[in-house]
Design a protein around this motif. Structure first.
Motif, PDB file in Angstrom:
ATOM      1  N   HIS A 112       0.855  -1.187   0.000  1.00 29.25           N
ATOM      2  CA  HIS A 112       0.000   0.000   0.000  1.00 29.25           C
ATOM      3  C   HIS A 112       0.893   1.240   0.000  1.00 29.25           C
ATOM      4  N   VAL A 113       0.876   1.947  -1.114  1.00 29.55           N
ATOM      5  CA  VAL A 113       1.583   3.221  -1.203  1.00 29.55           C
ATOM      6  C   VAL A 113       0.607   4.241  -0.608  1.00 29.55           C
ATOM      7  N   ALA A 114       0.755   4.440   0.695  1.00 21.75           N
ATOM      8  CA  ALA A 114      -0.248   5.118   1.515  1.00 21.75           C
ATOM      9  C   ALA A 114      -0.014   6.623   1.608  1.00 21.75           C
ATOM     10  N   THR A 115       0.004   7.257   0.469  1.00 24.04           N
ATOM     11  CA  THR A 115       0.200   8.706   0.432  1.00 24.04           C
ATOM     12  C   THR A 115      -1.155   9.384   0.626  1.00 24.04           C
ATOM     13  N   PRO A 116      -1.250  10.324   1.566  1.00 21.72           N
ATOM     14  CA  PRO A 116      -2.539  11.002   1.789  1.00 21.72           C
ATOM     15  C   PRO A 116      -2.997  11.781   0.555  1.00 21.72           C
ATOM     16  N   VAL A 117      -4.308  11.865   0.382  1.00 20.14           N
ATOM     17  CA  VAL A 117      -4.877  12.537  -0.787  1.00 20.14           C
ATOM     18  C   VAL A 117      -4.393  13.983  -0.898  1.00 20.14           C
ATOM     19  N   GLU A 118      -4.149  14.629   0.235  1.00 24.74           N
ATOM     20  CA  GLU A 118      -3.670  16.019   0.212  1.00 24.74           C
ATOM     21  C   GLU A 118      -2.298  16.116  -0.454  1.00 24.74           C
ATOM     22  N   VAL A 119      -1.449  15.136  -0.191  1.00 19.95           N
ATOM     23  CA  VAL A 119      -0.118  15.108  -0.799  1.00 19.95           C
ATOM     24  C   VAL A 119      -0.233  14.744  -2.282  1.00 19.95           C
ATOM     25  N   CYS A 120      -1.073  13.750  -2.584  1.00 20.17           N
ATOM     26  CA  CYS A 120      -1.276  13.334  -3.976  1.00 20.17           C
ATOM     27  C   CYS A 120      -1.794  14.493  -4.824  1.00 20.17           C
ATOM     28  N   SER A 121      -2.742  15.247  -4.282  1.00 18.87           N
ATOM     29  CA  SER A 121      -3.329  16.348  -5.058  1.00 18.87           C
ATOM     30  C   SER A 121      -2.324  17.468  -5.290  1.00 18.87           C
ATOM     31  N   THR A 122      -1.350  17.615  -4.396  1.00 15.51           N
ATOM     32  CA  THR A 122      -0.282  18.594  -4.599  1.00 15.51           C
ATOM     33  C   THR A 122       0.675  18.118  -5.690  1.00 15.51           C
ATOM     34  N   ARG A 123       0.977  16.825  -5.694  1.00 15.72           N
ATOM     35  CA  ARG A 123       1.862  16.259  -6.729  1.00 15.72           C
ATOM     36  C   ARG A 123       1.157  16.303  -8.086  1.00 15.72           C
ATOM     37  N   ASP A 124      -0.063  15.804  -8.135  1.00 10.29           N
ATOM     38  CA  ASP A 124      -0.955  15.826  -9.304  1.00 10.29           C
ATOM     39  C   ASP A 124      -0.215  15.598 -10.618  1.00 10.29           C
ATOM     40  N   VAL A 125       0.497  14.483 -10.693  1.00 10.57           N
ATOM     41  CA  VAL A 125       1.376  14.163 -11.816  1.00 10.57           C
ATOM     42  C   VAL A 125       0.672  14.295 -13.175  1.00 10.57           C
ATOM     43  N   LYS A 126      -0.580  13.837 -13.250  1.00 13.57           N
ATOM     44  CA  LYS A 126      -1.300  13.839 -14.532  1.00 13.57           C
ATOM     45  C   LYS A 126      -2.346  14.953 -14.626  1.00 13.57           C
ATOM     46  N   GLY A 127      -2.400  15.830 -13.619  1.00 13.34           N
ATOM     47  CA  GLY A 127      -3.372  16.913 -13.644  1.00 13.34           C
ATOM     48  C   GLY A 127      -4.801  16.478 -13.343  1.00 13.34           C
TER      49      GLY A 127
END
Length: 181
Positions: A112-127
């Protein structure tokens, strides 16, 4: 089979932009450097070539995960370490893949790559998060579509606390512990 000949499927599940593919590619490079046979079954590539025409509803997502699981098990049963950085948002879909592997005596590890949604949305690799926020798309996993996090994965990586290299090292340690690297 010796540890270097034994294949396995390592499924990296997590939200969009969690770091699944980045970690898988870093791990693949490291394992190849050590002489292991490795394949990365990237979710975007699979959707383009193996699952073209499938949508993102629950049934199509399940079908996509089962197709990927079939290919992963086939490769793993032939001595390849298969890294699968695919969201696979539903527990029952991931469990069906695990059971298929177990029925054939093939190792399956869930990470489980357990990255919080807040961090994922900041990274937003694909927009995707930006498009969802702008109302351009809906059904984004973990935002307005469900993500069922694994309750008991073989490994949980909180990428906001680890570099890519450290995350890959955690996976190498898991593989070593299981006699697979």
């Amino acid at each position: 089979m010796s540890g270097t000949d034994a294949g396995a499927t390592v499924w990296l599940t997590g939200l969009p932009s969690a770091g699944k593919t980045t970690i898988a590619r870093a791990l693949a490079a490291r394992l190849r450097g050590d002489g292991h046979r490795v394949e990365v079954l990237d979710g975007d590539e699979i959707r383009e070539f193996l699952s073209a025409g499938l949508g993102f509803g629950r049934e199509d997502r399940h079908t996509n995960v089962q197709r990927i699981g079939f290919v992963a098990e086939l490769l793993a049963s032939h001595g390849v370490t298969v890294l699968v950085p695919v969201i696979a948002p539903y527990t029952d879909s991931r469990e069906a893949v695990r059971k298929r592997h177990e029925a054939r005596g093939t190792t399956y590890l869930e990470v489980h790559v357990a990255t919080p949604v807040e961090v994922c949305s900041t990274r937003d690799v694909k927009g995707l998060y930006a498009k969802q926020a702008a109302g351009e798309i809906s059904g984004l996993t973990g935002v307005d579509d469900p993500y069922e996090a694994p309750g008991n994965p073989d490994l949980r990586i909180e990428t906001q606390h680890h570099t890519v290299e450290d995350s890959a090292a955690l996976l190498v340690a898991l593989l070593v512990e299981k006699g697979l690297a």
